[in-house]
Scaffold this motif. Structure first.
Motif, PDB file in Angstrom:
ATOM      1  N   THR A  92       0.858  -1.192   0.000  1.00 38.23           N
ATOM      2  CA  THR A  92       0.000   0.000   0.000  1.00 38.23           C
ATOM      3  C   THR A  92       0.891   1.238   0.000  1.00 38.23           C
ATOM      4  O   THR A  92       2.118   1.109  -0.145  1.00 38.23           O
ATOM      5  N   ARG A  93       0.289   2.433   0.116  1.00 38.70           N
ATOM      6  CA  ARG A  93       1.116   3.637   0.106  1.00 38.70           C
ATOM      7  C   ARG A  93       2.067   3.686   1.300  1.00 38.70           C
ATOM      8  O   ARG A  93       1.722   3.096   2.337  1.00 38.70           O
ATOM      9  N   PRO A  94       3.214   4.283   1.269  1.00 45.22           N
ATOM     10  CA  PRO A  94       3.744   5.099   0.157  1.00 45.22           C
ATOM     11  C   PRO A  94       4.408   4.224  -0.921  1.00 45.22           C
ATOM     12  O   PRO A  94       4.745   3.075  -0.657  1.00 45.22           O
ATOM     13  N   VAL A  97       4.689  -2.658 -11.831  1.00 48.41           N
ATOM     14  CA  VAL A  97       3.496  -3.205 -12.501  1.00 48.41           C
ATOM     15  C   VAL A  97       2.226  -2.964 -11.667  1.00 48.41           C
ATOM     16  O   VAL A  97       1.148  -2.731 -12.214  1.00 48.41           O
ATOM     17  N   LEU A  98       2.356  -2.944 -10.345  1.00 51.22           N
ATOM     18  CA  LEU A  98       1.186  -2.737  -9.481  1.00 51.22           C
ATOM     19  C   LEU A  98       0.685  -1.298  -9.549  1.00 51.22           C
ATOM     20  O   LEU A  98      -0.434  -0.999  -9.164  1.00 51.22           O
ATOM     21  N   GLN A  99       1.559  -0.408 -10.039  1.00 51.67           N
ATOM     22  CA  GLN A  99       1.167   1.004 -10.151  1.00 51.67           C
ATOM     23  C   GLN A  99       0.769   1.351 -11.578  1.00 51.67           C
ATOM     24  O   GLN A  99       0.452   2.494 -11.879  1.00 51.67           O
ATOM     25  N   SER A 100       0.791   0.342 -12.472  1.00 53.17           N
ATOM     26  CA  SER A 100       0.597   0.616 -13.896  1.00 53.17           C
ATOM     27  C   SER A 100      -0.875   0.835 -14.257  1.00 53.17           C
ATOM     28  O   SER A 100      -1.182   1.446 -15.275  1.00 53.17           O
ATOM     29  N   GLY A 101      -1.777   0.307 -13.439  1.00 52.85           N
ATOM     30  CA  GLY A 101      -3.208   0.432 -13.761  1.00 52.85           C
ATOM     31  C   GLY A 101      -3.650  -0.581 -14.814  1.00 52.85           C
ATOM     32  O   GLY A 101      -4.812  -0.618 -15.206  1.00 52.85           O
ATOM     33  N   ASP A 102      -2.749  -1.406 -15.295  1.00 53.70           N
ATOM     34  CA  ASP A 102      -3.075  -2.432 -16.299  1.00 53.70           C
ATOM     35  C   ASP A 102      -3.482  -3.721 -15.564  1.00 53.70           C
ATOM     36  O   ASP A 102      -2.643  -4.478 -15.095  1.00 53.70           O
ATOM     37  N   HIS A 103      -4.801  -3.953 -15.477  1.00 54.04           N
ATOM     38  CA  HIS A 103      -5.303  -5.049 -14.632  1.00 54.04           C
ATOM     39  C   HIS A 103      -4.851  -6.431 -15.089  1.00 54.04           C
ATOM     40  O   HIS A 103      -4.594  -7.309 -14.279  1.00 54.04           O
ATOM     41  N   LYS A 104      -4.758  -6.583 -16.423  1.00 52.94           N
ATOM     42  CA  LYS A 104      -4.317  -7.888 -16.942  1.00 52.94           C
ATOM     43  C   LYS A 104      -2.896  -8.187 -16.485  1.00 52.94           C
ATOM     44  O   LYS A 104      -2.583  -9.284 -16.043  1.00 52.94           O
ATOM     45  N   LYS A 105      -2.039  -7.171 -16.616  1.00 51.76           N
ATOM     46  CA  LYS A 105      -0.632  -7.322 -16.215  1.00 51.76           C
ATOM     47  C   LYS A 105      -0.538  -7.577 -14.711  1.00 51.76           C
ATOM     48  O   LYS A 105       0.270  -8.388 -14.257  1.00 51.76           O
ATOM     49  N   VAL A 106      -1.356  -6.847 -13.940  1.00 55.26           N
ATOM     50  CA  VAL A 106      -1.344  -7.005 -12.482  1.00 55.26           C
ATOM     51  C   VAL A 106      -1.738  -8.439 -12.121  1.00 55.26           C
ATOM     52  O   VAL A 106      -1.063  -9.103 -11.329  1.00 55.26           O
ATOM     53  N   ASP A 107      -2.830  -8.928 -12.744  1.00 51.13           N
ATOM     54  CA  ASP A 107      -3.290 -10.299 -12.456  1.00 51.13           C
ATOM     55  C   ASP A 107      -2.202 -11.321 -12.768  1.00 51.13           C
ATOM     56  O   ASP A 107      -1.968 -12.257 -12.008  1.00 51.13           O
ATOM     57  N   LYS A 108      -1.551 -11.127 -13.926  1.00 56.06           N
ATOM     58  CA  LYS A 108      -0.510 -12.070 -14.368  1.00 56.06           C
ATOM     59  C   LYS A 108       0.658 -12.057 -13.374  1.00 56.06           C
ATOM     60  O   LYS A 108       1.136 -13.100 -12.941  1.00 56.06           O
ATOM     61  N   TYR A 109       1.056 -10.840 -12.981  1.00 51.15           N
ATOM     62  CA  TYR A 109       2.171 -10.678 -12.040  1.00 51.15           C
ATOM     63  C   TYR A 109       1.845 -11.345 -10.700  1.00 51.15           C
ATOM     64  O   TYR A 109       2.658 -12.079 -10.138  1.00 51.15           O
ATOM     65  N   ARG A 110       0.615 -11.108 -10.226  1.00 51.57           N
ATOM     66  CA  ARG A 110       0.225 -11.679  -8.935  1.00 51.57           C
ATOM     67  C   ARG A 110       0.163 -13.203  -8.996  1.00 51.57           C
ATOM     68  O   ARG A 110       0.573 -13.891  -8.064  1.00 51.57           O
TER      69      ARG A 110
END
Ligand code: SAH
Length: 239
Positions: A179-181, A192-205
């Motif tokens: 979470t922040r900061p 990638v978690l700050q990218s706003g690209d949900h597909k990429k976030v899901d893949k990364y997670r």
């Protein structure tokens, strides 16, 4: 869901009045009571324990107060009656989900050296352990069982909370959370978690979850691979 916990130390359950469980109890989604076994003792001093037959250290909880307490609460055996015990089946995610389907749950907490076996044989449906170690009493184990099961009862978790993305829900451990900061003591949140690209976030997670599970819980990883193999067979795949 109605939950009755039978214990010699009801005040220990005040801890369930906090946080998510506390909210569920206040809302009435969970009807929870800790019942004092001692109130059912026919001994004039309220005694509920005695020395073990065969000798040995410590005291054993006597059967009469427990038997009477269980039958006063549940004369028609409508509750699923659980005894917390190191010799029981190990609590896990699947078991917590299963217990959440029960309308009425009773949990008996042992203390001292344990409970006279006859009252377990006469009254109890299932013995549950929370792990391979010995606690001083079943109260903490009962709290673990109540908390883990209640999370799967409709209305216990708020809209912003979910049990479907937690560890074990898909057979994997959960990915690391941030979470922040964005930077703390020189350590940055993965970009990638700050990218706003949900597909990429899901893949990364998903990748993090798989890596973590492989590294830390070979048993879970193997189970998942075996289930996949079985699934492939069932659907006729791989031929
Ligand atoms: N003499 C017993 C342990 C008694 S501990 C033995 O060696 O197996 C006292 C009580 O604590 C138990 O009756 C049980 O209700 C509870 N307890 C202890 N360890 C537990 C565990 N790992 N899981 C669930 N309940 C536990």
């Amino acid at each position: 869901m109605k939950i009755r916990v039978l214990t010699l130390f009801p005040a220990m359950f005040d801890a369930l009045g906090e946080s998510i469980m506390g909210r569920a109890i206040k809302k009435g989604v969970i009807d929870f009571k800790a019942v004092d076994i001692r109130a059912y003792s026919k001994d004039k001093h309220g005694k509920c324990d005695d020395t073990p037959y065969g000798g040995g250290a410590g005291m054993v909880m006597t059967p009469q107060p427990i038997y009477d307490c269980i039958n006063a609460i549940d004369p028609d055996h409508e509750y699923l009656r659980i005894f917390t015990s190191p010799v029981g089946d190990r609590l896990c995610d699947g078991m917590a989900r299963e217990l959440a389907q029960t309308d009425k749950l009773m949990i008996l907490c042992g203390h001292y050296e344990g409970v006279d076996r006859r009252v377990i044989d006469l009254c109890i449906d299932r013995e549950i352990s929370i792990g391979d170690y010995v606690l001083s009493g079943g109260e903490l184990a009962a709290m673990c069982i109540v908390d883990a099961a209640a999370r799967f009862v409709d209305g216990v978790l708020g809209k912003s909370e979910s049990h479907e993305t937690e560890s074990f829900s898909d057979g994997l451990l959960e990915y690391p959370q941030y979470t922040r900061p964005p930077e703390f003591m020189g350590l940055k949140v993965p970009e990638v978690l700050q990218s706003g690209d949900h597909k990429k976030v899901d893949k990364y997670r998903r990748e993090c979850s798989e890596r973590l599970t492989k590294e830390r819980r070979a048993d879970l990883w193997e189970k998942l691979q075996n289930e996949k193999k079985l699934g492939d067979k069932d659907s006729g795949g791989g031929v």
